[in-house]
Scaffold this motif. Structure first.
Motif, PDB file in Angstrom:
ATOM      1  N   ARG A 288      46.576 101.494 -35.656  1.00 35.12           N
ATOM      2  CA  ARG A 288      45.697 101.281 -36.818  1.00 35.12           C
ATOM      3  C   ARG A 288      45.586  99.476 -36.946  1.00 35.12           C
ATOM      4  O   ARG A 288      46.679  99.009 -36.890  1.00 35.12           O
ATOM      5  CB  ARG A 288      46.290 101.599 -38.215  1.00 35.12           C
ATOM      6  CG  ARG A 288      45.350 101.174 -39.328  1.00 35.12           C
ATOM      7  CD  ARG A 288      46.025 102.054 -40.637  1.00 35.12           C
ATOM      8  NE  ARG A 288      45.250 101.770 -41.951  1.00 35.12           N
ATOM      9  CZ  ARG A 288      44.094 102.406 -42.239  1.00 35.12           C
ATOM     10  NH1 ARG A 288      43.642 103.206 -41.546  1.00 35.12           N
ATOM     11  NH2 ARG A 288      43.509 101.879 -43.275  1.00 35.12           N
ATOM     12  N   THR A 290      44.278  96.299 -38.928  1.00 33.67           N
ATOM     13  CA  THR A 290      43.773  95.978 -40.301  1.00 33.67           C
ATOM     14  C   THR A 290      43.530  94.598 -40.199  1.00 33.67           C
ATOM     15  O   THR A 290      44.381  93.589 -40.037  1.00 33.67           O
ATOM     16  CB  THR A 290      44.943  96.384 -41.331  1.00 33.67           C
ATOM     17  OG1 THR A 290      45.287  97.616 -41.214  1.00 33.67           O
ATOM     18  CG2 THR A 290      44.224  95.997 -42.752  1.00 33.67           C
ATOM     19  N   ASN A 301      35.060  95.540 -48.926  1.00 36.08           N
ATOM     20  CA  ASN A 301      35.378  96.260 -47.587  1.00 36.08           C
ATOM     21  C   ASN A 301      34.129  96.455 -46.508  1.00 36.08           C
ATOM     22  O   ASN A 301      34.324  96.370 -45.397  1.00 36.08           O
ATOM     23  CB  ASN A 301      35.863  97.881 -48.086  1.00 36.08           C
ATOM     24  CG  ASN A 301      36.522  98.570 -47.136  1.00 36.08           C
ATOM     25  OD1 ASN A 301      37.401  97.904 -46.152  1.00 36.08           O
ATOM     26  ND2 ASN A 301      36.043  99.723 -46.587  1.00 36.08           N
ATOM     27  N   ASN A 324      37.449  97.000 -43.198  1.00 35.48           N
ATOM     28  CA  ASN A 324      38.408  96.086 -42.780  1.00 35.48           C
ATOM     29  C   ASN A 324      39.635  96.670 -41.878  1.00 35.48           C
ATOM     30  O   ASN A 324      40.434  95.973 -41.492  1.00 35.48           O
ATOM     31  CB  ASN A 324      39.050  95.347 -44.126  1.00 35.48           C
ATOM     32  CG  ASN A 324      40.013  96.732 -44.663  1.00 35.48           C
ATOM     33  OD1 ASN A 324      39.636  97.643 -44.861  1.00 35.48           O
ATOM     34  ND2 ASN A 324      40.937  96.087 -45.535  1.00 35.48           N
ATOM     35  N   SER A 325      39.426  97.810 -41.770  1.00 39.54           N
ATOM     36  CA  SER A 325      40.544  98.613 -40.699  1.00 39.54           C
ATOM     37  C   SER A 325      39.928  99.539 -39.724  1.00 39.54           C
ATOM     38  O   SER A 325      38.751 100.055 -39.985  1.00 39.54           O
ATOM     39  CB  SER A 325      41.429  99.543 -41.501  1.00 39.54           C
ATOM     40  OG  SER A 325      40.783 100.673 -42.189  1.00 39.54           O
ATOM     41  N   THR A 327      40.985 102.529 -36.571  1.00 38.58           N
ATOM     42  CA  THR A 327      41.997 103.419 -36.335  1.00 38.58           C
ATOM     43  C   THR A 327      41.534 103.833 -34.830  1.00 38.58           C
ATOM     44  O   THR A 327      40.613 104.514 -34.535  1.00 38.58           O
ATOM     45  CB  THR A 327      42.492 104.631 -37.478  1.00 38.58           C
ATOM     46  OG1 THR A 327      42.634 104.088 -38.621  1.00 38.58           O
ATOM     47  CG2 THR A 327      43.552 105.441 -36.659  1.00 38.58           C
TER      48      THR A 327
END
Length: 464
Positions: A288, A290, A301, A324-325, A327
């Protein structure tokens, strides 16, 4: 002077070598006019007549400024004191006059409700008298007034050019205040949200002017803001010698601006990886990423964008996430490359940062058992806790003890075997001895000593 405006009086005497002596109390009188109705001064003209001196007539004693008579006083028994027009009219409704008496050779004026005009001239008394048939005049020393007034709260005018601005821009600060008498100055202070206070700038001190009690100064300054000024406000304070340069929190004469908001572009501050490794083995379940950012206003976001460029430099970037992330699952070598995070806010300026991910190697081994409380080590080992697991170390003393015990057991076993073997050998020799005896091979009889304690039954052996 006390708090009610009573004037301090200083004695000043005027002497000549001969003739009438005239004195006036006070060479410079000081009073506070913060409240005019409580401010008052007293001028007392005393005289001493020598032999031959004679005050000539009614209104022979005059209070004067420059070349003008203001009020006339009479010797004891004369007409009442009065104001001389037109110069003395400005004193008529706010002062009281007292003639000398038989018991007091003093002409007295009490000026109430002192005004600024009272400071401008210098007062003095003139007495007309006669000596030896000749007419003379004698003047007292001059008495000037010194008026004081506290600085006042700054006027409620626009103090700041704007309350919302961009970082590193200048804001305009303007403060207008009556800085009192003697005139003083104004100061601009900055109060930040973190409770810190700093002096920004200070105006010059104005020059005093007799007869003037209002000194208005306007002080302008500029200030370059930074992002640390978010939520700050600015304070203008007015000062003079009465306030004694009080601090920004003690001075009651101040006015504050509204708090300001400082806008600045969004910026990526960091990229976090979970888990954080230098090289990721193939088949790592999840990774992940971030993206952390700052800005005012704070980015939402959907103001973030992730793009990816493979390790092959010829490939172009492709968008892989709009938040913003990001995975990644079941890592493959094709996940290796550079990941770019870009962010913006309402100021429409974009900032980006990147991080490189390397995927290579095999599936990682199971994690180490983290604690020694489950006794994972052997009997001859000692468990030592480590930062990410434990280490089994060989216990040297335990190994020496085990070897000693084994050697001891071997020695005991060998001793028992040897004793058993010796006893068995001895018994065999005795049997053979008796057998030889009965077969006629022994010429001597066994001694009694040999037969003692031998409980053996032998079979007869016949020769063929």
């Amino acid at each position: 002077m006390n708090s009610n405006g009573v004037v301090f009086i200083f004695s000043y005497l005027f002497y000549e070598s001969s003739g009438l002596t005239v004195s006036v109390d006070g060479s410079k009188l000081t009073t506070n006019i913060d409240t005019f109705e409580d401010a008052s001064i007293i001028l007392n003209c005393s005289y001493t007549e020598e032999d031959g001196d004679e005050i000539v007539s009614d209104h022979a004693i005059y209070l004067r400024i420059l070349d003008d008579n203001l009020a006339g006083f009479s010797k004891p028994g004369g007409i009442d004191p009065d104001y001389v027009t037109p110069a003395g009219e400005y004193l008529r409704n706010r002062s009281k006059l007292y003639n000398p008496t038989i018991n007091s050779s003093s002409a007295l004026i009490v000026i109430e409700n002192v005004i600024c005009e009272d400071e401008k001239p210098a007062f003095y008394f003139r007495i007309f008298y006669r000596n030896s048939g000749n007419f003379h005049t004698k003047d007292s020393a001059e008495v000037s007034l010194s008026l004081q007034k506290s600085a006042l709260q700054p006027l409620d005018l626009p103090l700041i050019s704007t309350t919302e601005t961009l970082e590193n821009d200048d804001i305009f600060l303007s403060c207008t205040a009556d800085v009192g008498k003697s005139p003083g100055y104004v100061k601009w202070w900055r109060f930040r949200a973190d409770k810190s206070i700093s002096l920004i700038s200070q105006s010059e001190t104005l020059s005093d002017e007799a007869g003037t009690c209002i000194f208005i100064t306007t002080f302008n300054t500029t200030y370059q803001v930074t992002r640390e000024d978010i939520g700050a406000f600015f304070r203008c304070t007015s000062h003079n010698n009465i306030t004694q340069d009080q601090g920004p929190e003690e001075n009651p004469h101040y006015r504050d601006t509204e708090k300001i908001n400082v806008l600045y572009p969004a910026m990526v501050t960091n990229i976090n990886l979970v888990p954080d490794m230098s090289i990721y083995p193939v088949s790592t379940p999840t990774l992940r990423l971030t993206c952390l950012a700052d800005g005012n206003p704070l980015p939402n976001n959907n103001d973030f964008k992730w793009t990816f460029q493979n390790t092959d430099s010829n490939t172009t970037e492709e968008t892989v996430s709009l938040s913003n992330s990001l995975t990644l699952r079941n890592l493959k070598e094709s996940h290796s490359g550079t990941y770019f995070c870009s962010v913006t806010n309402s100021l429409n300026l974009t900032h980006s940062s990147n991080i490189t991910i390397i995927v290579n190697g095999t599936i990682p081994e199971p994690p180490l058992q983290l604690h020694c409380h489950s006794s994972p080590c052997g009997a001859l080992q000692t468990c030592v806790e480590g930062g990410r697991g434990y280490v089994c170390e060989t216990n040297g003393m335990a190994a020496v003890g085990v070897v000693f015990i084994i050697l001891t057991l071997l020695c005991v076993s060998a001793s028992i075997g040897l004793v058993y073997y010796m006893r068995k050998l001895r018994n065999g020799l005795r049997v053979a001895h008796h057998a030889e005896k009965y077969n006629g091979q022994q010429t001597t009889s066994p001694t009694a000593e040999e037969d003692v304690n031998v409980d053996v039954t032998y079979a007869q052996i016949k020769k063929p």
